[in-house]
Write a protein that holds these residues in place. Sequence first.
Motif: not given
Length: 271
Positions: A34-40, A42-46, A147-149
């Motif tokens: 779930r953390n990985t899905i969140v990171y991905l 947030e990366l796409v949305f931002s 995005q870098p985070l």
Amino acid sequence: EIPAQITIIGVFLFCLLVSFWKPIASMSTLRKKRNTIVYLGELVFSTVALPIVLVDLVTLFPATTVYVLDGGDLNTYPLTRFIITAQSLIYLLEIFYRVDVRWEVVVHHLLAAFSVIFVFYAANNTYAVYLCLKVGALMSLMAITEQPLYLALLLRNLGYGGRPWWPGFCRFAGWAFIMCKLIVIVLVAIVLAESGNGSEASWEIYNSCSEWNEEQGMNYATFVAVVCVLLVLLLYVQLHVGTVMLKLASKAKNRMKDDKVIVSPANLSVS
């Protein structure tokens, strides 16, 4: 209501579809998945949201010496308001979706959501739509410049955390995270200062509703005080997150050094 419904449907479909991606589906723990899905996500949305907000800020940021009811480009204003709403809602959904969420993440997301509620409340109960939209768009930059985070954390969960270049990239992500927050706070301070010294006139309304607005407790002093408190609290939590990334980079670098010592020829036993 429509932005919220679109956001919830979009988040649900994204989480559902991405969960079938083999690198994520094969992860050992639900928390990591779930953390990985969140990171991905947030990366796409931002990445999509950032250029839209920046374009609108080019129009919004210059101070106006005349009263403007609806500032900004009419083509980008609805999108910017949608992005601000969607980001805060994504944060709230993230709290419930993730497993064993860190305390600083919970506090940060709740503060960010409350900031959006307050800015929209101020815009709806005053005629300072121009100023409120500027502050809201600037504060949203705190979320959509990460995005870098998210990329560093995503790569770590996908198995690239042991690569020689990852600690350096993680350190860069930590410093970029901190610097972006400081830059945004400086920009918000400039906007508030312009409004206070008269360069920005969107709060200066002289009509029959002006006294009513102040009686409701939403005058300029209240607005500035609440925004400043929220920025200080957000900065405190975000600095903590940034330092966690820097510590994570240092630990990864030290672990790689230890691994090199263990496998060095001088430490290999000869039978």
